[in-house]
Design an enzyme around this catalytic site. Structure first.
Site, short mmCIF file in Angstrom:
data_model
loop_
_atom_site.label_atom_id
_atom_site.label_comp_id
_atom_site.label_asym_id
_atom_site.label_seq_id
_atom_site.Cartn_x
_atom_site.Cartn_y
_atom_site.Cartn_z
N HIS A 1 0.87 -1.18 0.00
CA HIS A 1 0.00 0.00 0.00
C HIS A 1 0.90 1.22 0.00
O HIS A 1 1.89 1.28 0.74
CB HIS A 1 -0.89 -0.02 1.25
CG HIS A 1 -2.04 0.95 1.20
ND1 HIS A 1 -1.85 2.30 1.26
CD2 HIS A 1 -3.36 0.74 1.08
CE1 HIS A 1 -3.04 2.90 1.20
NE2 HIS A 1 -3.97 1.98 1.08
N ARG B 1 -6.77 10.28 0.08
CA ARG B 1 -6.61 10.76 -1.30
C ARG B 1 -7.96 10.83 -2.01
O ARG B 1 -8.23 11.76 -2.76
CB ARG B 1 -5.64 9.85 -2.06
CG ARG B 1 -4.19 10.13 -1.67
CD ARG B 1 -3.24 9.10 -2.27
NE ARG B 1 -3.33 7.84 -1.54
CZ ARG B 1 -3.39 6.64 -2.10
NH1 ARG B 1 -3.37 6.52 -3.40
NH2 ARG B 1 -3.47 5.55 -1.36
#
Ligand code: FAD
Length: 630
Positions: free
Chosen positions: A249, A269
């Site tokens: 990740h 995000r």
């Protein structure tokens, strides 16, 4: 012989995360006596940690969404290595599984019109993740547990016994799957607290044990992720697919050291956060690969407009699939443009109000405040890649979850195929529900069709006891903690985000040396709650899956999704047709073989433009596509 508590069930589900609970509900609803076994406390499975949401093309926020778009996104994310049938079933059935969860009592966040809210995530064309703030996994587990309790209440009303048809064995670790005449006959394990042994006689076992992250040093995964299900499957004769595909990740915490690797959700995000390097530059615009260029914004202005007008703008490259973002961060740090503590900056403070951040990202706010003394409403976070998810796993029949060993089933992170070479965020929680249900159903149907139940052999139980007790007979042997640390360092350093042949060869050699040491690790005396003993037993699983990852990574000579070879930088259409399949012998030694990837039928190929197919398919496949079209 040692005392062993014996139980008999129709279906035993190993794992009480989303996949295990959904499978158990289905098996019980099909009328089968079902046991759920979990290493942790009931309700503490890894699924609880899931933050961002569950992907399902419900079209609540953008009505253009549908299963075909979700299918396309999933295949693109997995770089066309997904089992097409799994990706199809998942995209079609995820909405129904989410709505069903609300009938069990879940309450997702709402849109202003009162529909289930859906948020943006990397690789998903439309807002698609049903969520509960950034605590979606908690709601999922809470609701599935509640459904199990309600089924137990039904059973009590009918029989006077809450546990007549479904029972949970918490803090219980399974160490062996038992089989008789080539078919599953049960499984064996121990209570973590007392160290006492248990035997489950059952013709069907569903593996729902999650992932393998604890084999790596820097990981977002919890202590349970020791690859037990993967190793149990291998030892029982099943196959593991494509173990080289490990998802790093892009955003884990990098500081303080004690929490390095803990996840920073992609929702940051999705909700407007951007990545910057030490020069303050939004560097992701420099890292959009050709295969994705048409779908991503070229300028910051266009990327920013997308948050409010997604129909007329392309999304920002911070929302590329995870493998792309992780590699980009890695490259920036390597080029000396990283943050002071070896990551990059993730900035939401300058882009959203404090009120918005508190509402949408409450856990992230607390995580940074409490663990790093950073106020994310005022300052950027420092983040870097962390081992997060394994795409590789048990080869299963997509429709039933059946592994290649009769009576063995798998669902959730422990299974392989669904996510190809890279999983899209949010696609795991929906995977758990879709394939958990299917595996529970598959196991129940299998049991219903059996002419007779296989009988557990006494010798197999004796052998399981001996293996479990062996670490007590090795006084003076190495500490399991030391060997574990060495394994984690080996995989981190030599089989990490960027891989090279000599390092992978070195990893395989070191793993072979570690195997000799693992056979001698010693447990401190006493079976009553003894974590050193537990680790001795978990270590053989971690080593086995570590070997699968290293050997498969050495074999695959291309870069795709969660497998990046410095020495083979591009994707190869020929390699796309190859599933790497791990099997093991009686000495736990792993072999890797090639097996063809199931071919996507034409009706699904037609969901893509030819120019996109040309990025992934071989010349021969494209010629066949063109011929069928003419
Ligand atoms: P788990 O939930 O891990 O459950 C495994 C179970 O198996 C546990 O009960 C464990 O005790 C048991 N078990 C293991 N070994 C044994 C054994 N030997 N004997 C008995 N029991 C055993 N995915 C998304 O889709 N959306 C997200 O927003 C998201 N956020 C995430 C955030 C974090 C921090 C992390 C780490 C992951 C996230 N993921 C997300 C991924 C997702 O949470 C996992 O892939 C998923 O929860 C795995 O579920 P599972 O049911 O397969 O296994």
């Amino acid at each position: 012989m040692t005392d062993i508590e014996r139980h008999s069930y129709d279906v035993v589900v190993i794992g009480a995360g989303g996949a295990g609970l959904r499978a158990a509900i289905e098996a019980r609803l099909a009328g089968k006596r079902t046991a759920i076994i979990c290493k942790s406390l009931f309700g503490k499975a890894h699924t609880v940690m899931a933050e961002g949401g569950a992907a399902a093309a419900m079209g609540n926020v953008n009505p253009n969404d549908n299963w075909q778009v979700h299918f396309r996104d999933t295949m693109r994310g997995g770089k066309f290595m997904n089992h097409w049938r799994m990706a199809e079933l998942h995209a079609k059935e995820a909405p129904e599984r989410i709505w069903e969860l609300e009938t069990y009592g879940a309450l997702f966040d709402r849109t202003p019109e009162g529909k289930i809210s859906q948020r943006n995530f990397g690789g998903h064309e439309y807002p698609r993740l049903a969520h509960v703030g950034d605590r979606t996994g908690l709601e999922l587990i809470r609701t599935l547990q509640q459904k199990i309790v309600s089924l137990q209440q039904e059973d009590y009303a009918a029989t006077g016994d809450y546990e007549a048809n479904i029972r949970v064995f918490a803090e219980t670790t399974i160490t062996e799957i038992l089989s008789t005449g080539g078919a599953v006959s049960g499984c064996f394990g121990y209570y973590r607290e007392s160290g006492d042994f248990l035997l489950f006689e059952a013709p069907a076992v569903v593996l729902a044990t999650g992932g393998i992250g604890k084999s790596f040093k820097v990981t977002s995964n919890s202590w349970e992720y020791t690859g037990d299900g993967h190793a149990l499957a291998l030892r029982s004769g099943a196959k593991l697919l494509n173990m080289e595909f490990v998802q790093f990740h892009p955003t884990g915490m990098v500081w303080p050291p004690s929490v390095k690797g803990i996840l920073v959700t992609e929702s940051v995000r999705g909700d407007g956060g951007v990545l910057r390097n030490a020069d303050g530059k939004r560097f992701m615009f420099d890292y959009v690969p050709d295969v994705f260029r048409k779908q991503y914004a070229e300028t910051e202005e266009e990327g920013d407009r997308w948050y409010t007008d997604p129909d007329n703008n392309r999304r920002p490259p911070e929302l590329l699939p995870r493998d792309e973002v992780a590699r980009a961060i890695n490259a920036e740090v390597k080029a000396g443009r990283g943050s002071p503590r070896g990551g990059v900056f993730l900035d939401i403070a300058s882009r959203r109000s404090a009120e918005f951040i508190h509402k949408r990202l409450p856990s992230m706010y607390h995580q940074f405040k409490e663990l790093a003394d950073v106020d994310i409403t005022k300052e950027p976070m420092e983040v870097g890649p962390t081992c997060h998810y394994v795409m590789g796993g048990v080869e299963v029949d997509p429709d039933t979850g059946a592994a290649t060993v009769p009576g063995l089933f798998a669902a959730g992170e422990v299974s392989g195929g669904m996510h190809g070479s890279n999983r899209l965020g949010g696609n795991s929680l929906s995977d758990l529900l879709v394939f958990g249900k299917r595996a529970g159903d598959g196991a129940a149907s299998y049991v219903a069709g059996l002419p007779a139940r296989p009988v557990v052999a006494d010798d197999d139980v004796t052998a399981a006891v001996q293996t479990a007790l062996a670490p007590f007979e090795r006084a003076g042997g190495p500490s399991p903690y030391e060997v574990h640390a060495e394994l984690q360092q080996t995989l981190n350093d030599l089989v990490g985000i960027i891989r090279r042949q000599p390092e992978l060869e070195q990893a395989v050699e070191r793993i072979a040396e570690l195997r000799k040491r693992i056979d001698t690790v010693a447990a401190p005396p006493g079976r009553r709650y003894n974590p050193g003993w537990h680790l001795c037993l978990d270590l053989r699983n971690m080593l086995m899956v570590g070997e699968c990852v290293a050997r498969a990574a050495l074999e695959r000579q291309e870069s795709r999704g969660g497998h990046t070879r410095d020495d083979y930088p591009g994707m190869s259409a020929d390699w796309r047709q190859v599933n790497l399949v791990c099997t093991a012998n009686d000495a736990d030694e792993v072999t890797v073989a090639h097996q063809p990837l199931p071919e996507m039928p034409r009706r699904l190929q037609e969901l893509f433009e030819r120019s996109e197919l040309a990025k992934y398919l071989t010349e021969a496949e494209l010629a066949a596509f063109d011929q069928a079209a003419s």
